[in-house]
Scaffold this active site. Sequence first.
Site, mmCIF file in Angstrom:
data_model
loop_
_atom_site.group_PDB
_atom_site.id
_atom_site.type_symbol
_atom_site.label_atom_id
_atom_site.label_comp_id
_atom_site.label_asym_id
_atom_site.label_seq_id
_atom_site.Cartn_x
_atom_site.Cartn_y
_atom_site.Cartn_z
ATOM 1 N N ASP A 187 -6.677 -2.088 3.656
ATOM 2 C CA ASP A 187 -5.763 -3.156 3.121
ATOM 3 C C ASP A 187 -5.867 -4.659 3.672
ATOM 4 O OD1 ASP A 187 -4.061 -0.883 2.245
ATOM 5 O OD2 ASP A 187 -3.344 -0.461 3.857
ATOM 6 N N LYS A 191 -8.011 -4.731 -4.390
ATOM 7 C CA LYS A 191 -6.565 -5.093 -4.023
ATOM 8 C C LYS A 191 -6.723 -6.467 -3.939
ATOM 9 C CE LYS A 191 -5.172 -0.847 -1.688
ATOM 10 N NZ LYS A 191 -4.765 -0.207 -0.522
ATOM 11 N N ASP A 198 0.796 -1.189 0.009
ATOM 12 C CA ASP A 198 -0.019 -0.064 0.041
ATOM 13 C C ASP A 198 1.112 1.087 0.182
ATOM 14 O OD1 ASP A 198 -2.094 1.338 0.554
ATOM 15 O OD2 ASP A 198 -1.773 1.769 2.652
#
Length: 1021
Positions: A763, A739, A366
């Site tokens: 995340d 992601k 990230d």
Amino acid sequence: GTQVNCCQGYFRPRTVWLGHPEKREQRYPRNVINNQKYNFFTFLPGVLFNQFKYFFNLYFLLLACSQFVNELRLGALYTYWVPLGFVLIITIVREAVEEMRCFLRDKEVNSQIYSKLSTRGTVKVKSSGIQVGDLIIVEKNQRVPADMIFLRTSERNGSCFLRTDQLDGETDWKLRLPVACTQRLPIAADLLQIRSFVYAEEPNIDIHNFIGTFTREDGDPPVNESLSIENTLWASTVIASGTVVGVVIYTGKELRSVMNTSNPRHKIGLFDLEVNCLTKILFGALVVVSLVMVALQHFAGRWYLQIFRFLLLFSNIVPISLRVNLDMGKMVFSWMIKKDSKIPGTVVRASTFPEQLGRISYLLTDKTGTLTQNEMVFRRLHLGTVAYGMDSMDEVQSHVFSAYTQPPQDLQASRAPGATKVRKTISSRVHEAVKAIALVHNVTPVYESNGVTDQAEAEMHYEDTCRVYQASSPDEVSLVQWTESVGLTLVGRDQSSMQMRTPSGQILNFTILQIFPFTYESKRMGIIVRDESTGEITFYMKGADVVMAGIVQYNDWLEEECGNMAREGLRVLVVAKKSLTEEQYQDFEARYVQAKLSVHDRSLKVATVIESLEMEMELLCLTGVEDQLQADVRPTLEILRNAGIKVWMLTGDKLETANCTAKNAHLVTRNQDIHVFRPVTTRSEAHLELNAFRRKHDCALVISGDSLEVCLKYYEYEFMELACQCPAVVCCRCAPTQKAQIVRLLQERTGKLTCAVGDGGNDVSMIQEADCGVGVEGKEGKQASLAADFSITQFKHLGRLLMVHGRNSYKRSAALSQFVIHRSLCISTMQAVFSSVFYFASVPLYQGFLIIGYSTIYTMFPVFSLVLDKDVKSEVAMLYPELYKDLLKGRPLSFKTFLIWVLISIYQGSIIMYGALLLFESEFVHIVAISFTSLILTELLMVALTVQTWHWLMIVAELLSLACYIASLVFLHEFIDVYFIATLSFVWKVTAITLVSCLPLYILKYLRRRFSPPSYSKLTS
């Protein structure tokens, strides 16, 4: 996928009555966060199921159960049940400890205290006790506990800022507006007096949109307001200004943030899968050997029972101690990582696969908070002929100071028409530039009481110590803070005016006539102000160099300098101005108002009017702002790159920012090209753009989340193939679930191991999806580090975690597993030789305790001490990350090495057994004593042969095992004759057998070291 798909029918729109949770028409989930894998009832069944779904453990369970059948019984029951019980107890305890930790962490989040408005006044309520319909008060810098509609704020300007980086990874603050009807109420308690409700859409996954309405029934007439994303406060965001009151509309698993995290999958290490595969091969060998034995008996009598007896007799071929040893090894590795003083604060949350860290091929990281600190710093002011860096800011300060302290007659002279032709002095150019930067922005100074002065007083006197700047973007704040540091301070601002304070302390008033906000399309913002002291009207503008180049007057330095600054990873803004006469402005305003009233193509007409002003503007300066990197990011990325790991950056932030950080962190090296993937929306556009990208070689890829979505939809295979060849990939504006999708695709497409690093709530999905999830404990809370398998305190620790600990854990686990397999194959070979000599009888060679003792007391310590072995010092491993590259091929544990060890075991087993039979024809009774003693000695010598760096504990372990064996001979007289052992013939014969079994291997090792040394030995010599 996420939980959304599985229960679509169950989410419904809702009507929420303000302050009346009891008026609900459906059941809502409790507002609890739960990261646990099991609950109290599913714990034991779950853990046992996860254990026995391994072929390995199931095999031992069946084996142990078979001992209850009399005809198959081969010895004492405990020889089978004790090791199995031991394995299970260790596993259950470990899982229980992890579950307990998880439970305590969740409890901490769920029991945060909030204030709730109720009929009894303000009451305290735990986060887990919040219900749909509650009116919750959230203070500044407090986390929002549930998804709410924003009803009122304490801020005078009637809005509030929200930090959302935990939710979507964007650094910019978001402006949120309260419902107008409730903001107008005199006091917050009135919210309970009015009859009003919110109608909200069903819970869904989209964090950027919301549809709902607010209705006040007892108004006259009833009030209806539409609600959009601007009126929401999602959970996991943090209030950045003021105190807010909101009504809860979603809780628990219906929260946007929870719906954006996928269910944690039960991760299984690749190494464990490989070992599982080897045990299946060994099992195959076991079946074959048993069948051969029965075939050599010519299938006489009840041969099917014989097969079973042989299967049990040779069951040692598949070593049960393998799992125990590996699991204990993993615990040791985890403990070593925790105790490493070079990476303090590192926590291993998943102690089941530290060796995964030794073979990572893709690192997905990230940006915000992981690579960068999310703190903007003003680095450079460039005026074309001169540039000021951090070290020369005092010059700027003196220029600004002199501009405001000149005697007034000079100013009059310079304003005369003739004087404008003369090139301006450097001092006045600096002053113009600083003034422009101080005016063209969307920043508001806010005053808070600091204990000494209260808020009202601070606002009156523009008290420096109480002032805080608020804006949606951190770079804007850094620019205003910089102008303050060189002497021009923004002290006040409202809808229509701004106040500046000069170095001499005088206050300048500016009226804001028009403001043109920044948008992603226009990439620029403008403002028209009138200086109240002189009546001058000026149009100031700042924006990205791409758009500003066509707006400012022709010059020869803009493009070149922008390029130079961008290469250093600075975010460049171009500042320009244009003076307007009163008539020009009046004319513009008339056209602007008219355009705003038009019904058709309104936005186009408005843009055209503004563009008529944006011509031939005077270029004032360039500003360079840097998002500061975390400590040692560059060297760490360098190490990872040299180790053959490809780094991908996945961020929720804007393309420009992501690009700058990639350059600044040297994720993209200086001489590499960057291919920015153009935005695509259709199949054909994606096709063209992919073809354009295919023609480039060795260049980094930058792509936005939307374009990525399109490419993956139509050309998934081609896109992944191209992206995997890139030295670096940057994906910007990625949604949290996207992601995770990228991680999953990488794993499926390449079959390689991935590692994800992040620090925010956005995340978590990516971290849980990757083979190795690493959480960085950020300022923003602990969500990511709690969901991760490993949590570190700083990004720079990643290098050591992989290069040293990952590499060691993998190499040691490989050595350990092969050794345990060798240990059990040796004894099985001896059993096979023994059986075949005695007409294929299914009689065990060693009885009861000898078998258990062999794999525990006598050889466990030395074999286990291999977990302390290391081939190179940790400093060397950090210096030569290329050593890590060798591991990516999976060499330490492969079919080749496995085969070599199998051959060694068969050789040694046969030598010991045949040697014993040859040398002791006369004393056949003693064959057990001789072969067993030789076997133990061989094992101890083999450990000594395998070790690369001796550790004092290893020597202790070797001696301890030998001592144990000698001591235990006294108790084992039913198997071994003590008097016979004391004779000289026994000693020399055992020595001879052991030498024949071990010496050739020592010689081979020496020759191999001499003629084809492995890469690490070149560094240690």
